[in-house]
Structure formats: structure tokens, C-alpha cells
Motif scaffolding. Structure first.
Motif, PDB file in Angstrom:
ATOM      1  N   SER A 217       6.354 -23.135  -6.107  1.00 38.28           N
ATOM      2  CA  SER A 217       6.127 -24.120  -5.059  1.00 38.28           C
ATOM      3  C   SER A 217       5.485 -23.451  -3.833  1.00 38.28           C
ATOM      4  O   SER A 217       4.629 -24.037  -3.165  1.00 38.28           O
ATOM      5  N   ALA A 218       5.873 -22.190  -3.567  1.00 33.54           N
ATOM      6  CA  ALA A 218       5.347 -21.474  -2.396  1.00 33.54           C
ATOM      7  C   ALA A 218       4.070 -20.712  -2.701  1.00 33.54           C
ATOM      8  O   ALA A 218       3.702 -19.790  -1.981  1.00 33.54           O
ATOM      9  N   SER A 219       3.397 -21.070  -3.792  1.00 28.25           N
ATOM     10  CA  SER A 219       2.067 -20.493  -4.011  1.00 28.25           C
ATOM     11  C   SER A 219       1.141 -21.576  -4.556  1.00 28.25           C
ATOM     12  O   SER A 219       0.937 -22.590  -3.872  1.00 28.25           O
ATOM     13  N   SER A 222       1.388 -25.678  -4.248  1.00 27.44           N
ATOM     14  CA  SER A 222       1.213 -26.388  -2.977  1.00 27.44           C
ATOM     15  C   SER A 222      -0.224 -26.336  -2.463  1.00 27.44           C
ATOM     16  O   SER A 222      -0.498 -26.807  -1.371  1.00 27.44           O
ATOM     17  N   LEU A 223      -1.126 -25.748  -3.242  1.00 30.98           N
ATOM     18  CA  LEU A 223      -2.462 -25.467  -2.708  1.00 30.98           C
ATOM     19  C   LEU A 223      -3.561 -26.350  -3.283  1.00 30.98           C
ATOM     20  O   LEU A 223      -4.733 -26.006  -3.217  1.00 30.98           O
ATOM     21  N   PHE A 237      11.257 -25.196  -1.640  1.00 32.89           N
ATOM     22  CA  PHE A 237      11.191 -23.741  -1.559  1.00 32.89           C
ATOM     23  C   PHE A 237      12.538 -23.124  -1.931  1.00 32.89           C
ATOM     24  O   PHE A 237      12.671 -22.403  -2.904  1.00 32.89           O
ATOM     25  N   ALA A 238      13.555 -23.442  -1.170  1.00 38.53           N
ATOM     26  CA  ALA A 238      14.869 -22.832  -1.399  1.00 38.53           C
ATOM     27  C   ALA A 238      15.724 -23.736  -2.276  1.00 38.53           C
ATOM     28  O   ALA A 238      15.591 -24.955  -2.253  1.00 38.53           O
ATOM     29  N   ILE A 243      20.736 -23.546   0.363  1.00 41.10           N
ATOM     30  CA  ILE A 243      20.655 -24.247   1.649  1.00 41.10           C
ATOM     31  C   ILE A 243      22.039 -24.729   2.066  1.00 41.10           C
ATOM     32  O   ILE A 243      22.454 -24.553   3.211  1.00 41.10           O
ATOM     33  N   HIS A 264       7.646 -36.840   4.003  1.00 39.12           N
ATOM     34  CA  HIS A 264       7.450 -35.801   5.015  1.00 39.12           C
ATOM     35  C   HIS A 264       6.032 -35.224   5.029  1.00 39.12           C
ATOM     36  O   HIS A 264       5.796 -34.147   5.557  1.00 39.12           O
ATOM     37  N   GLN A 266       4.067 -34.046   2.652  1.00 40.66           N
ATOM     38  CA  GLN A 266       3.736 -32.869   1.852  1.00 40.66           C
ATOM     39  C   GLN A 266       2.952 -33.206   0.576  1.00 40.66           C
ATOM     40  O   GLN A 266       2.520 -32.309  -0.134  1.00 40.66           O
TER      41      GLN A 266
ATOM     42  N   ALA B 162      12.275 -16.238   4.074  1.00 44.28           N
ATOM     43  CA  ALA B 162      11.999 -17.468   4.818  1.00 44.28           C
ATOM     44  C   ALA B 162      13.302 -18.267   4.902  1.00 44.28           C
ATOM     45  O   ALA B 162      14.114 -18.229   3.989  1.00 44.28           O
ATOM     46  N   TYR B 163      13.503 -18.988   5.997  1.00 45.05           N
ATOM     47  CA  TYR B 163      14.785 -19.650   6.224  1.00 45.05           C
ATOM     48  C   TYR B 163      15.016 -20.808   5.250  1.00 45.05           C
ATOM     49  O   TYR B 163      14.169 -21.686   5.112  1.00 45.05           O
ATOM     50  N   PRO B 164      16.161 -20.808   4.573  1.00 48.85           N
ATOM     51  CA  PRO B 164      16.482 -21.928   3.680  1.00 48.85           C
ATOM     52  C   PRO B 164      17.246 -23.004   4.440  1.00 48.85           C
ATOM     53  O   PRO B 164      18.463 -22.944   4.541  1.00 48.85           O
ATOM     54  N   GLY B 165      16.576 -23.966   4.980  1.00 46.42           N
ATOM     55  CA  GLY B 165      17.253 -25.016   5.747  1.00 46.42           C
ATOM     56  C   GLY B 165      16.564 -26.361   5.586  1.00 46.42           C
ATOM     57  O   GLY B 165      15.476 -26.446   5.019  1.00 46.42           O
ATOM     58  N   GLU B 169      12.426 -27.195   4.988  1.00 47.79           N
ATOM     59  CA  GLU B 169      11.911 -27.893   3.804  1.00 47.79           C
ATOM     60  C   GLU B 169      11.105 -29.121   4.225  1.00 47.79           C
ATOM     61  O   GLU B 169      10.046 -29.402   3.672  1.00 47.79           O
ATOM     62  N   GLU B 170      11.624 -29.841   5.227  1.00 47.69           N
ATOM     63  CA  GLU B 170      10.934 -31.055   5.682  1.00 47.69           C
ATOM     64  C   GLU B 170       9.534 -30.745   6.201  1.00 47.69           C
ATOM     65  O   GLU B 170       8.602 -31.516   6.016  1.00 47.69           O
ATOM     66  N   ARG B 171       9.411 -29.605   6.859  1.00 48.00           N
ATOM     67  CA  ARG B 171       8.113 -29.270   7.446  1.00 48.00           C
ATOM     68  C   ARG B 171       7.237 -28.459   6.502  1.00 48.00           C
ATOM     69  O   ARG B 171       6.169 -27.989   6.889  1.00 48.00           O
ATOM     70  N   GLY B 172       7.697 -28.279   5.271  1.00 49.94           N
ATOM     71  CA  GLY B 172       6.817 -27.671   4.271  1.00 49.94           C
ATOM     72  C   GLY B 172       6.850 -26.156   4.250  1.00 49.94           C
ATOM     73  O   GLY B 172       5.807 -25.505   4.379  1.00 49.94           O
ATOM     74  N   GLN B 173       8.021 -25.583   4.082  1.00 47.14           N
ATOM     75  CA  GLN B 173       8.147 -24.131   3.980  1.00 47.14           C
ATOM     76  C   GLN B 173       7.250 -23.578   2.863  1.00 47.14           C
ATOM     77  O   GLN B 173       6.533 -22.608   3.040  1.00 47.14           O
ATOM     78  N   SER B 174       7.288 -24.266   1.724  1.00 40.36           N
ATOM     79  CA  SER B 174       6.480 -23.814   0.583  1.00 40.36           C
ATOM     80  C   SER B 174       4.997 -23.811   0.918  1.00 40.36           C
ATOM     81  O   SER B 174       4.281 -22.848   0.666  1.00 40.36           O
ATOM     82  N   GLU B 175       4.557 -24.920   1.503  1.00 37.37           N
ATOM     83  CA  GLU B 175       3.130 -25.049   1.802  1.00 37.37           C
ATOM     84  C   GLU B 175       2.702 -24.004   2.828  1.00 37.37           C
ATOM     85  O   GLU B 175       1.621 -23.413   2.721  1.00 37.37           O
ATOM     86  N   ILE B 177       3.945 -21.019   3.405  1.00 34.22           N
ATOM     87  CA  ILE B 177       3.841 -19.697   2.786  1.00 34.22           C
ATOM     88  C   ILE B 177       2.605 -19.640   1.885  1.00 34.22           C
ATOM     89  O   ILE B 177       1.787 -18.723   1.969  1.00 34.22           O
ATOM     90  N   ALA B 178       2.479 -20.657   1.028  1.00 33.59           N
ATOM     91  CA  ALA B 178       1.350 -20.692   0.099  1.00 33.59           C
ATOM     92  C   ALA B 178       0.016 -20.636   0.838  1.00 33.59           C
ATOM     93  O   ALA B 178      -0.905 -19.909   0.457  1.00 33.59           O
ATOM     94  N   GLY B 203       9.052 -14.972   1.828  1.00 34.92           N
ATOM     95  CA  GLY B 203       9.055 -14.948   3.285  1.00 34.92           C
ATOM     96  C   GLY B 203       8.418 -13.696   3.856  1.00 34.92           C
ATOM     97  O   GLY B 203       7.923 -13.687   4.976  1.00 34.92           O
TER      98      GLY B 203
END
Lengths: 293, 321
Positions: A217-219, A222-223, A237-238, A243, A264, A266, B162-165, B169-175, B177-178, B203
Motif C-alpha cells: 500500500s505504501a509503494s 498507491s501510485l 498502511f499500519a 494502531i 478521505h 485517497q 511512520a506513525y500508526p494512527g 491513515e485518514e490523511r494517506g500515510q501510504s500515499e 510514503i509511496a 517510514g
């Protein structure tokens, strides 16, 4: 040795392997239990297995999307008979000498009839040629190690070379722990590939299916120029448990679902599996004509 | 010292004894010079024994040491004229990542890094160096700025992850970083990344796509924390030590795996024992690599970075197997 347990055809055919006529038997061990009937894990409704398969493995009662294996996905997405597989002979090694790692990989190779957690190749969708990648969560939870990273990277390079759009269905728990930091670096590698595709103005459509989490998801997932997802898919992500442990409170039920991500900002769209081919066809069609200003 | 680690105890005790004898010599006028010399020799031996053969887990402890120098410490020692720049221009400013412009040996440079706190209060403000998406987006904004003005970029990596919260997630942690992974691959200026402490998974990687990747001797870089790995493998996070030995996460391991280009030595006992010396060693390494990268055009820098990451990973084929 590994090759003994792998089905013979692959020893010779390393580039082209035609799409199996019956995708369910090609996937060998089915997600749906053997037998005539199947119970939906969401609503508990009973459906005929045959019915369900005809319905793209979507529960007729509640719309729950059952997991699809890579062969089924290729079958449901590409035009009949147009699939040539890439790199079907690439297999994992054990860079960290991790206990039992290769045994587990071998077992999953047998179980899934795949060489790794992603199937890549080229084919056509509604007549439009594409390079496609499909991850299969039955294989080590779809986790990304060196082989998954390399196969996706090569698929992207083919897409660049042939000027074909790249379509990728993600289904993965994230980076593969057993290959340590090399798995982490696959995130960088696949993203670097996409950077090049982007620079060449190539099209990338990313479809996130259940689950798409962690390093995947973090690579690349999402691109996409277009980021789509299947209804109800877990995307984030997590992990939920991490969490909850960190913030010490329970998370809402819909947290990290495709619908949550859409809300949100995304995702471009959440697309029902029945509509997926049509939506892809539409995007590909619009892109088949260079925009004129 | 409050931050002494368990395996350092014998050495610290010995050093305290030497101090005591010195004090005694001064105050009482009794000559202990011979004894002191003997003990000092013994201390040197012990120092070599302890710090010369650190286990991966001991290095993890040093990398996480509460007094481990932070990005802002290094910036102060390595650069001049540092001007911190805040905010991602979209949502907010993440204190877990700092960045700005500065001069290095008289040349302009952009510096970005994870920022941990110096004490509990500071750490809470810095979220223990665990960024939210806006942190990564700030970093990317500063990188694009550097790219526009043709400045090299230095990234200092030190985060548990990266913070797991929920908000992340709502603001797109994955995106977030990617996006950094993709955009950093495409930068047309030299990028040097140094793991200075914890290299915690995605992270950390989100600041880690460089032409050169270096690690401090006692830093580590890992796909999952040793605790996380132990929890997954043996359902027991207290077995982290065992996981650390298995996972090849030290600077030396990563050099052997071909993931990093170089290891920057640390003073005996770790960077926190002598920040000035550590900063000096880092600066020397940075200058050497910048010199190598200087004069390479945008296309070459990009291609080198691309090829570097393209080569990462190990696999075989059925035919070779």
C-alpha cells in the motif's frame, strides 16, 4: 529440489503460457470450500458455488466480494485467450537463511500453482493491449519479497518498452519479513520503475483488492494515475491491531475499508467487481487517443 | 550517566574507580599513579572487548539510546547558516521531520531528517520521531525546492517508523510514503541518505532513495522492528534480541547485502559519546560522496539511482536452481 515439485510445463515455457480455460481448476485449491454450496462470511447467506462463480464470486445477497485467485482475476479481466505470462520461472532464494522460509514458499507454489505471489504478463482488455500484474493473497499472504518486486519491476519496464498501459491488482499483507531489508527495498525498486513509466507518460491503473496493506500500500499500489478499489477491501498502511495498541482505543468498524479511503480522498472510485472490466475498458479507451489541445 | 547500557556496566565501573583514585591522589596527596595507569590499560582493553564485538541487539540499543544525537544536533555541527523551513502547505507542520536550507563547506544544501526528542516532553512534541503524512509531504516539498534550485539533498534517517494512527491513515500515510519513493527516484540533484539511528521500515525508506545510502556503524535498518518480528514469529515481543540476530539489520550486514554504499564509523561506545567527532566523520563522508557526484548531470544522477534500486533483491530461476 524445487523444480521437481513445480509442474513440468514451466521448465520449458518461460515466457508464454496461455490462460487456462478453467481458471478455477488452474488455481487448484479454491478459496471457496469444495462442494455445492458456500456460506457467505459476511451475511451468512448460502449460495450455490456455481452461481457464485458466475456472479464473479460476489455474494448475491449482500454483495460481499469473495477473494479471487490470480488466475480467476486474469480470466475475469482480460479478453478470452489473450494472456502471455512473464517470468513464470523466477523463484525465491533465502537471503537471510530464515528458518523454514523456502519450505513455506514451496508449499505455496504447490498450493497455488504460481511461482510467486504475483502473476504478470500481457493481454488485452476490450481489445486494448495492457501489461498486467495480479497479486495472489494465497501465496505467503501476497507478501512482497525480491521475486514479487522484480516481477513487477520487469512488468513496468515491459510496459514502458511496448508503450502499453500497466494494470495492477494488489492483494498483499505488505513486505515479506523473511527477506528482511531486501523486501523493504522492493518498495523503492517498484516505485522507481513507476517513476520512469511516469516520465515516459505511461498509464498506470492501480486496483486495490482485499487486503492491500503495509509496504505494498505504501509503494506501487498507491501510485496509480487512477487508484481504484473493490468494495469492502481492507486498505491501509499500519495494521489495525498495531494502531489499536498504539492509541489504546478501538477503531470504528469501517476503518481502512475502500469506502473509508474514498471518503478521505485517497481513491478515485470504488468499483464493483462486475463493473471492473467496463471501467478499465473506459479508461483505456479514453487513453487510446492522445489528448489534443 | 543515566543512559548507560547493561553491557557497558563493567567498563563504567572501572572508569568510576579510576576517577575515584585520581580524586584520592589529589585530595590526600597519596600517589596512585601506577595503579591508575594499570587500571587505565585494563579499561582500554575492556573498551575494545565490549565495543569491538557488539552484537546486533547491542547496536539496536545504542541506536535507540536516549542521548543519541538527533538530526538538529548533526545539522548544528555539520552545516552553517541553517534556516529551518516548516509545513507541507496543505495540512500542517510535522515536528517529527525537520528540514531546511544550509551551507556545507560553503556550498548550499538542503537538509531533511527525522527528529526525535531530547527528553520526554520534547519526545511527545516530536511524536518520538514518527511522522504523519504531512511530515513526508513537507520533506517532498523541500526536495522539489532543492531540485528547482539545483542544491544537493542530505537526508538523515532516524525513526522507529511512520506513525500508526487514525489521523495518519485518514490523511494517506501510504500515499505520502509511496509518493516520496517515486518522486525521490526522479530528482535531478545528488541525494545522500544517512541512517543515523533507527531505520524503521517504510517510514525510514520514505527519506531513503538516494544516490548514496550510508549508515552509521551502530545504526540499523529493517523491514520490521525486532520486537515486531519476534511477535510475529514466536508470538512474543520479548524475544526481540533473538529476532535482531536473525534479521541482518546492522550496517555491516546491509553493506554485505549490497543495500548500503558505506558505513561511517562511530566513536567507541556510540555517537552520543562524542557528537563533535561523529559529526566530523559524517561531514568527511558526505563531502567525499558529494565530490564524486558533482558534475554529473541530471540524467546521469537519475539513471544511477534507478540502476541502484533496480539491482536490489535476490532471486533465481527454476533452470538455475
Amino acid at each position: 529440489m524445487l523444480k521437481d515439485i513445480f509442474y513440468k510445463r514451466k521448465k520449458y515455457a518461460t515466457i508464454a503460457s496461455p490462460i487456462p480455460k478453467d481458471p478455477v481448476s488452474a488455481g487448484e485449491k479454491k478459496e471457496i470450500p469444495e462442494g455445492l454450496m458456500v456460506k457467505c462470511s459476511q451475511c451468512g447467506a448460502i449460495a450455490y458455488t456455481k452461481e457464485l462463480e458466475k456472479n464473479f464470486k460476489v455474494c448475491p445477497s449482500c454483495g460481499h466480494h469473495f477473494p479471487m485467485n490470480a488466475f480467476e482475476r486474469v480470466h475475469a479481466t482480460l479478453d478470452e485467450g489473450h494472456f502471455f505470462e512473464f517470468d513464470s520461472d523466477m523463484i525465491s532464494v533465502d537471503p537471510l537463511s530464515f528458518p523454514d522460509y523456502l519450505d513455506k514458499v514451496e508449499k505455496d507454489m504447490e498450493k497455488t500453482n504460481l511461482n510467486e505471489a504475483v502473476l504478470t504478463g500481457e493481454g488485452t482488455i476490450m481489445g486494448h493491449p495492457v501489461v498486467i500484474g495480479v497479486m495472489d493473497s494465497r501465496f505467503r499472504m501476497g507478501s512482497m519479497g525480491s521475486v514479487v518486486g522484480e516481477k513487477i519491476f520487469r512488468a513496468i519496464e515491459r510496459a514502458i518498452e511496448k508503450k502499453y498501459p500497466f494494470v495492477l491488482f494488489s492483494a498483499s499483507g505488505g513486505a515479506r519479513m523473511q527477506e528482511g531489508v531486501l523486501s523493504l527495498m522492493q518498495m523503492a525498486k517498484t516505485s522507481a520503475g513507476l517513476a520512469k513509466l511516469h516520465e515516459e507518460r505511461g498509464l498506470f491503473i492501480s486496483i486495490m483488492t482485499n487486503p492491500t496493506t503495509g509496504g505494498v500500500s505504501a509503494s506501487f499500489a498507491s501510485l496509480g494515475d487512477y487508484n481504484l478499489a473493490e468494495p469492502g477491501a481492507l486498505i491501509g498502511f499500519a495494521g489495525r491491531r498495531i494502531i489499536e495498541q498504539t492509541i489504546r482505543q478501538e477503531l470504528p468498524k469501517d476503518f481502512q475499508t475502500a469506502e473509508f479511503l474514498l471518503q478521505h480522498g485517497q481513491l478515485d472510485q470504488v468499483v464493483h467487481r462486475k463493473e471492473m472490466r467496463n471501467v478499465l475498458g473506459k479508461i483505456l479507451d479514453i487513453h487510446s487517443v492522445r489528448g489534443q489541445i | 550517566m543515566a543512559g548507560d547500557l547493561q553491557f557497558e556496566k563493567p567498563l563504567i565501573e572501572l572508569q568510576n574507580k579510576i576517577l575515584e583514585l585520581r580524586k584520592f591522589t589529589e585530595e590526600k596527596g597519596i600517589d596512585f599513579t601506577d595503579e591508575i595507569e594499570k587500571l587505565e590499560e585494563k579499561a582500554r582493553q575492556l573498551q575494545k572487548e565490549i565495543y569491538g564485538n557488539l552484537t546486533p541487539w547491542q547496536r539496536v540499543q545504542i541506536a535507540r539510546h536516549p542521548e543519541r544525537p538527533t538530526t538538529l544536533d548533526y545539522i548544528k555541527h555539520i552545516c552553517t547558516d541553517f534556516l529551518e523551513l516548516h509545513g507541507d502547505r496543505v495540512f500542517g507542520d510535522d515536528p517529527a521531520i525537520v528540514g531546511g536550507i544550509a551551507k556545507l563547506d560553503g556550498q548550499p544544501i538542503t537538509v531533511i531528517g527525522h527528529q526525535k526528542g531530547k527528553d520526554t516532553k520534547d519526545n511527545i512534541a516530536r511524536n518520538f520521531g514518527m511522522p504523519h503524512p504531512e511530515g513526508y509531504r513537507k520533506a517532498l516539498r523541500l526536495m522539489h525546492q532543492a531540485d528547482k534550485f539545483n542544491r544537493p539533498i542530505l537526508c538523515l534517517i532516524n525513526t522507529p517508523g511512520a506513525y500508526p494512527g487514525i489521523a495518519a491513515e485518514e490523511r494517506g500515510q501510504s500515499e505520502a510514503i509511496a509518493r516520496n519513493l517515486l518522486e525521490m527516484a526522479a530528482l535531478s540533484v545528488p541525494v545522500i541518505c544517512i541512517v543515523t539511528g533507527e531505520g524503521g521500515s517504510g517510514g525510514a525508506l520514505a527519506l531513503g532513495i538516494g544516490n548514496r545510502i550510508l549508515m552509521l556503524e551502530n545504526s540499523f535498518y529493517s523491514v520490521i522492528s525486532p520486537e515486531g518480528a519476534a511477535a510475529l514469529l514466536w508470538k512474543d515481543s520479548s524475544l526481540a534480541q533473538r529476532a535482531a540476530e536473525h534479521m541482518k539489520i546492522t550496517a555491516k550486514d546491509l553493506k554485505e547485502l549490497g543495500v548500503v554504499d558505506g558505513v561511517i564509523p562511530e566513536p567507541f561506545g556510540g555517537a552520543h559519546k562524542d557528537i563533535g567527532r561523529q559529526a566530523q566523520l559524517m561531514k568527511e563522508a558526505i563531502l567525499v560522496h558529494l565530490k564524486e557526484l558533482k558534475g554529473k548531470g541530471a540524467a546521469e544522477l537519475k539513471k544511477e539511482r534507478y540502476d541502484k534500486f533496480a539491482a536490489m533483491g535476490q532471486y533465481t530461476t527454476l533452470i538455475n536452481n
